[in-house]
Write a protein that holds these residues in place. Structure first.
Motif, PDB file in Angstrom:
ATOM      1  N   VAL A 113       2.770   7.510  -7.026  1.00 41.03           N
ATOM      2  CA  VAL A 113       3.307   6.379  -6.265  1.00 41.03           C
ATOM      3  C   VAL A 113       4.534   5.846  -6.993  1.00 41.03           C
ATOM      4  O   VAL A 113       4.482   5.565  -8.196  1.00 41.03           O
ATOM      5  N   ILE A 114       5.633   5.708  -6.266  1.00 43.21           N
ATOM      6  CA  ILE A 114       6.830   5.058  -6.800  1.00 43.21           C
ATOM      7  C   ILE A 114       6.748   3.591  -6.395  1.00 43.21           C
ATOM      8  O   ILE A 114       6.904   3.256  -5.214  1.00 43.21           O
ATOM      9  N   ALA A 115       6.464   2.713  -7.352  1.00 44.56           N
ATOM     10  CA  ALA A 115       6.353   1.276  -7.079  1.00 44.56           C
ATOM     11  C   ALA A 115       7.756   0.680  -7.085  1.00 44.56           C
ATOM     12  O   ALA A 115       8.344   0.447  -8.133  1.00 44.56           O
ATOM     13  N   GLN A 116       8.301   0.455  -5.890  1.00 40.14           N
ATOM     14  CA  GLN A 116       9.684   0.003  -5.743  1.00 40.14           C
ATOM     15  C   GLN A 116       9.722  -1.518  -5.630  1.00 40.14           C
ATOM     16  O   GLN A 116       9.301  -2.095  -4.631  1.00 40.14           O
ATOM     17  N   GLY A 117      10.235  -2.165  -6.660  1.00 42.30           N
ATOM     18  CA  GLY A 117      10.306  -3.615  -6.688  1.00 42.30           C
ATOM     19  C   GLY A 117      11.511  -4.169  -5.951  1.00 42.30           C
ATOM     20  O   GLY A 117      12.423  -3.435  -5.549  1.00 42.30           O
ATOM     21  N   THR A 126       9.821  -6.049  -9.564  1.00 46.21           N
ATOM     22  CA  THR A 126       9.367  -4.767 -10.105  1.00 46.21           C
ATOM     23  C   THR A 126       8.230  -4.930 -11.104  1.00 46.21           C
ATOM     24  O   THR A 126       7.238  -4.193 -11.053  1.00 46.21           O
ATOM     25  N   THR A 127       8.345  -5.889 -12.010  1.00 46.00           N
ATOM     26  CA  THR A 127       7.299  -6.073 -13.023  1.00 46.00           C
ATOM     27  C   THR A 127       5.973  -6.458 -12.390  1.00 46.00           C
ATOM     28  O   THR A 127       4.919  -5.882 -12.718  1.00 46.00           O
ATOM     29  N   ASP A 128       6.013  -7.420 -11.475  1.00 50.94           N
ATOM     30  CA  ASP A 128       4.774  -7.868 -10.826  1.00 50.94           C
ATOM     31  C   ASP A 128       4.166  -6.761  -9.976  1.00 50.94           C
ATOM     32  O   ASP A 128       2.939  -6.581  -9.960  1.00 50.94           O
ATOM     33  N   LEU A 129       5.014  -6.013  -9.274  1.00 53.02           N
ATOM     34  CA  LEU A 129       4.500  -4.922  -8.446  1.00 53.02           C
ATOM     35  C   LEU A 129       3.893  -3.827  -9.315  1.00 53.02           C
ATOM     36  O   LEU A 129       2.817  -3.297  -8.996  1.00 53.02           O
ATOM     37  N   ALA A 130       4.563  -3.495 -10.407  1.00 50.17           N
ATOM     38  CA  ALA A 130       4.038  -2.454 -11.303  1.00 50.17           C
ATOM     39  C   ALA A 130       2.657  -2.830 -11.815  1.00 50.17           C
ATOM     40  O   ALA A 130       1.733  -1.999 -11.816  1.00 50.17           O
ATOM     41  N   ARG A 131       2.493  -4.073 -12.239  1.00 47.65           N
ATOM     42  CA  ARG A 131       1.183  -4.521 -12.739  1.00 47.65           C
ATOM     43  C   ARG A 131       0.132  -4.483 -11.631  1.00 47.65           C
ATOM     44  O   ARG A 131      -0.999  -4.043 -11.854  1.00 47.65           O
ATOM     45  N   ALA A 132       0.509  -4.949 -10.446  1.00 49.76           N
ATOM     46  CA  ALA A 132      -0.445  -5.019  -9.340  1.00 49.76           C
ATOM     47  C   ALA A 132      -0.884  -3.625  -8.890  1.00 49.76           C
ATOM     48  O   ALA A 132      -2.075  -3.390  -8.628  1.00 49.76           O
ATOM     49  N   VAL A 133       0.063  -2.686  -8.802  1.00 45.31           N
ATOM     50  CA  VAL A 133      -0.284  -1.325  -8.389  1.00 45.31           C
ATOM     51  C   VAL A 133      -1.099  -0.639  -9.488  1.00 45.31           C
ATOM     52  O   VAL A 133      -2.079   0.067  -9.198  1.00 45.31           O
ATOM     53  N   HIS A 134      -0.721  -0.854 -10.723  1.00 43.13           N
ATOM     54  CA  HIS A 134      -1.481  -0.309 -11.854  1.00 43.13           C
ATOM     55  C   HIS A 134      -2.931  -0.754 -11.788  1.00 43.13           C
ATOM     56  O   HIS A 134      -3.865   0.048 -11.946  1.00 43.13           O
ATOM     57  N   ASP A 135      -3.149  -2.040 -11.539  1.00 39.97           N
ATOM     58  CA  ASP A 135      -4.508  -2.571 -11.475  1.00 39.97           C
ATOM     59  C   ASP A 135      -5.262  -2.028 -10.263  1.00 39.97           C
ATOM     60  O   ASP A 135      -6.449  -1.686 -10.352  1.00 39.97           O
ATOM     61  N   ALA A 136      -4.565  -1.941  -9.122  1.00 41.48           N
ATOM     62  CA  ALA A 136      -5.220  -1.488  -7.887  1.00 41.48           C
ATOM     63  C   ALA A 136      -5.646  -0.025  -7.971  1.00 41.48           C
ATOM     64  O   ALA A 136      -6.654   0.371  -7.370  1.00 41.48           O
ATOM     65  N   ALA A 140      15.321  -3.310  -6.612  1.00 42.04           N
ATOM     66  CA  ALA A 140      15.851  -1.955  -6.408  1.00 42.04           C
ATOM     67  C   ALA A 140      17.069  -1.966  -5.499  1.00 42.04           C
ATOM     68  O   ALA A 140      17.127  -2.682  -4.496  1.00 42.04           O
ATOM     69  N   GLY A 141      18.045  -1.126  -5.849  1.00 35.17           N
ATOM     70  CA  GLY A 141      19.207  -0.967  -4.996  1.00 35.17           C
ATOM     71  C   GLY A 141      18.919  -0.023  -3.846  1.00 35.17           C
ATOM     72  O   GLY A 141      17.940   0.715  -3.852  1.00 35.17           O
ATOM     73  N   GLY A 142      19.792  -0.041  -2.855  1.00 37.85           N
ATOM     74  CA  GLY A 142      19.597   0.829  -1.705  1.00 37.85           C
ATOM     75  C   GLY A 142      18.500   0.336  -0.793  1.00 37.85           C
ATOM     76  O   GLY A 142      18.101  -0.827  -0.827  1.00 37.85           O
ATOM     77  N   HIS A 143      17.975   1.249   0.018  1.00 35.26           N
ATOM     78  CA  HIS A 143      17.005   0.872   1.042  1.00 35.26           C
ATOM     79  C   HIS A 143      15.624   0.588   0.462  1.00 35.26           C
ATOM     80  O   HIS A 143      15.137   1.307  -0.396  1.00 35.26           O
ATOM     81  N   ALA A 144      15.009  -0.465   0.962  1.00 34.90           N
ATOM     82  CA  ALA A 144      13.601  -0.721   0.663  1.00 34.90           C
ATOM     83  C   ALA A 144      12.767   0.265   1.467  1.00 34.90           C
ATOM     84  O   ALA A 144      13.038   0.522   2.636  1.00 34.90           O
ATOM     85  N   GLY A 145      11.735   0.814   0.832  1.00 35.43           N
ATOM     86  CA  GLY A 145      10.930   1.842   1.488  1.00 35.43           C
ATOM     87  C   GLY A 145       9.776   1.308   2.306  1.00 35.43           C
ATOM     88  O   GLY A 145       8.889   2.072   2.693  1.00 35.43           O
ATOM     89  N   THR A 146       9.776   0.020   2.599  1.00 35.70           N
ATOM     90  CA  THR A 146       8.661  -0.636   3.303  1.00 35.70           C
ATOM     91  C   THR A 146       8.299   0.088   4.598  1.00 35.70           C
ATOM     92  O   THR A 146       9.178   0.428   5.391  1.00 35.70           O
ATOM     93  N   PHE A 147       6.994   0.305   4.806  1.00 37.63           N
ATOM     94  CA  PHE A 147       6.590   0.999   6.031  1.00 37.63           C
ATOM     95  C   PHE A 147       5.339   0.424   6.689  1.00 37.63           C
ATOM     96  O   PHE A 147       5.023   0.769   7.830  1.00 37.63           O
ATOM     97  N   LEU A 148       4.613  -0.455   6.035  1.00 39.84           N
ATOM     98  CA  LEU A 148       3.457  -1.093   6.655  1.00 39.84           C
ATOM     99  C   LEU A 148       3.782  -2.539   6.999  1.00 39.84           C
ATOM    100  O   LEU A 148       4.402  -3.244   6.200  1.00 39.84           O
ATOM    101  N   ALA A 151       6.243   3.050  -2.444  1.00 42.85           N
ATOM    102  CA  ALA A 151       5.459   1.910  -1.974  1.00 42.85           C
ATOM    103  C   ALA A 151       6.146   0.625  -2.423  1.00 42.85           C
ATOM    104  O   ALA A 151       6.583   0.520  -3.572  1.00 42.85           O
ATOM    105  N   THR A 152       6.244  -0.338  -1.519  1.00 44.06           N
ATOM    106  CA  THR A 152       6.849  -1.624  -1.866  1.00 44.06           C
ATOM    107  C   THR A 152       5.802  -2.729  -1.953  1.00 44.06           C
ATOM    108  O   THR A 152       6.148  -3.892  -2.130  1.00 44.06           O
ATOM    109  N   SER A 153       4.542  -2.360  -1.830  1.00 42.00           N
ATOM    110  CA  SER A 153       3.446  -3.325  -1.915  1.00 42.00           C
ATOM    111  C   SER A 153       2.192  -2.612  -2.395  1.00 42.00           C
ATOM    112  O   SER A 153       2.104  -1.379  -2.346  1.00 42.00           O
ATOM    113  N   VAL A 154       1.223  -3.386  -2.837  1.00 38.94           N
ATOM    114  CA  VAL A 154      -0.070  -2.812  -3.240  1.00 38.94           C
ATOM    115  C   VAL A 154      -0.721  -2.137  -2.042  1.00 38.94           C
ATOM    116  O   VAL A 154      -1.301  -1.043  -2.157  1.00 38.94           O
TER     117      VAL A 154
END
Length: 374
Positions: free
Chosen positions: A184-188, A208-218, A191-199, A162-165
Motif C-alpha cells: 500500500v502506498i499511503a499518500q498523504g 503523510t505522517t498521520d496517515l502513515a501511522r494510521a495505516v501502519h496500525d490498521a 503529496a504533489g500531483g493527483h490525489a489517488g482517492t477512490f472511495l 491509498a489516501t485513507s485507512v
C-alpha cells in the motif's frame, strides 16, 4: 559490507533491492535514464506510464531494461467506473466556456474532437506481461480482478495508492488470498500531483505522517502487506522519520527526483519548483481530479467555476489537454500543470538548486538517513 537495519523492510526483502527509497512515477517528468539510475543504485525507480500508448510504453520499458537488470515499477491509472462513451467525451459542458476564453488568449483553436489521455488499461497490462515487468504501481482505484490475477500469476509485485485507512484496508483485502496489492502506498495530503482517492468519504486526506501511522496500525496484523509513505518527503531527514522504527517499509519521493539533472521536468516547471514562493494548492479544475501544484493562471481561472460543474477526470483532462500541451511546449508556466509536492522549496534546497544528479541525490539521502538513524 552489511547494510544498516533501516534498509531491511518488507519491500526490500520482497524485491531484493538495497534501499527502501522509491522515485515517484511523476508522469511527464520520468524517463528511462532516471528510472534506471534509481534502480541501479539499489532503490526502486518508477516510470509514469499512465498516459503512454502501448507502443511508447513498450519501447520505454525496453530502454530501461537495457540500462538495468534491477526491478523498477511501471505506474498506471485505474478507473473505478467505465470509461466515458464518445458522446460523453465530445459533449460541451459548462467548463468549456472558460477553456475557450483561455484558448482565445493563447490563439488556440477549439479542438474538433477530444481523445482520452490514458489508453486502454488492458493494452498497457498486456505490454507489462509481455515485457516481464516485475513491479506495477497504480492510482485512482484498483485494477480489475482479472488483470490483478494475471499479474499476480506472473509474479508481478503490485503497489496500490491509498489516501485513507479505509482505502488501505480495501486494497489489502480481508485475507492474503483476497488482496489487491502486495504493498500500500499511503499518500498523504502533502503529496504533489493527483490525489489517488477512490472511495467516497475519503476526500479529506490526512497528512503523510498521520496517515502513515494510521495505516501502519490498521494493517499491523498483515505481514503480507508492505506500506510505504508518499507526500512531502523532501530530505534525508524526512525519509528517516518514516523509516524509523519500521513505521513504513519505504519512502516515495517525487519533487526531489523531478529536480534531479536526469529528469524530464520542463524548464519552466523546474524554474517554478526552484523559485516560486507561493504555497501549493489542491485544485480540481485543471484535470477533473484534485491535484496539488503551484498556483498559476490556469488553476486560478478554473477554480473560479462552480466545482460541481467540472466533469470527471477522463472528460475534463481530455478537454484541457490541448491547452496544457501548448503551454508546456512553449514554456508558458501560467497554463502548464505545475504539479508539485507541498515542500518544493525544501526539495530545491536539498537538491542544491536542482544541480544534483540522481546518483548524487541518492548518495545524499542514504548518507543523511544513516546519520539520522545511527
Amino acid at each position: 559490507m552489511a547494510l544498516p537495519s533501516w534498509t531491511r523492510t518488507r519491500l526490500t526483502k520482497a524485491l531484493n533491492i538495497k534501499y527502501p527509497l522509491i522515485s515517484a512515477p511523476a508522469a511527464g517528468h520520468t524517463n528511462a535514464r532516471l528510472v534506471a539510475d534509481v534502480s541501479n543504485y539499489g532503490g526502486l525507480g518508477s516510470l509514469g506510464a499512465a498516459m503512454m500508448p502501448a507502443t511508447t510504453m513498450r519501447s520505454t520499458i525496453r530502454d530501461i531494461q537495457n540500462m538495468t537488470t534491477q526491478p523498477f515499477a511501471v505506474n498506471l491509472f485505474c478507473r473505478t467506473q467505465e470509461a466515458p462513451t464518445d458522446e460523453e467525451l465530445q459533449h460541451v459542458n459548462d467548463a468549456d466556456a472558460q477553456l475557450n476564453i483561455i484558448r482565445k488568449q493563447l490563439s488556440l483553436p477549439t479542438p474538433d474532437k477530444y481523445a482520452l489521455r490514458s489508453p486502454p488499461l488492458i493494452d498497457q497490462v498486456q505490454v507489462i506481461l509481455e515485457e516481464n515487468v516485475r513491479v506495477v504501481s497504480f492510482t485512482f482505484g484498483y485494477l480489475p480482478d482479472d488483470l490483478t490475477q494475471q499479474l499476480m500469476k506472473q509474479g508481478v509485485y503490485l503497489m496500490g495508492t491509498a489516501t485513507s485507512v479505509q482505502e488501505a484496508i480495501f486494497l489489502a483485502g480481508p485475507s492474503q488470498s483476497q488482496r489487491k496489492v502486495d504493498c500500500v502506498i499511503a499518500q498523504g495530503n502533502e503529496a504533489g500531483g493527483h490525489a489517488g482517492t477512490f472511495l467516497s468519504g475519503s476526500e479529506e486526506q490526512l497528512g503523510t505522517t498521520d496517515l502513515a501511522r494510521a495505516v501502519h496500525d490498521a494493517l499491523r496484523h498483515r505481514d503480507d502487506i508492505a506500506v510505504v509513505s508518499a507526500g512531502g518527503i523532501s530530505s534525508g531527514h524526512d525519509a528517516a522519520s518514516y523509516l524509523k522504527a519500521n513505521l513504513t517499509d519505504g519512502a516515495v519521493m517525487g519533487t526531489l527526483f523531478m529536480l534531479s539533472t536526469e529528469s524530464s521536468t520542463p524548464k519552466a516547471h523546474r524554474h517554478a519548483l526552484l523559485t516560486d514562493t507561493q504555497p501549493t494548492k489542491k485544485s480540481k479544475g485543471m484535470t477533473g481530479r484534485y491535484a496539488r501544484g503551484i498556483p498559476n493562471a490556469l488553476m486560478d481561472k478554473m477554480d473560479q467555476l462552480d466545482q460541481r460543474t467540472i466533469p470527471s477526470y477522463d472528460i475534463h483532462s481530455s478537454h484541457t489537454k490541448d491547452i496544457v500541451a501548448h503551454a508546456t511546449e512553449g514554456g508558458l508556466s501560467d497554463y502548464m500543470l505545475l504539479l508539485s509536492g507541498d515542500r518544493h522549496l525544501e526539495a530545491a534546497k536539498y537538491t542544491e538548486n536542482g544541480t544534483l544528479s540522481t546518483t548524487e541525490l541518492l548518495d545524499k539521502l542514504v548518507k543523511d538517513i544513516n546519520t539520522e538513524l545511527a
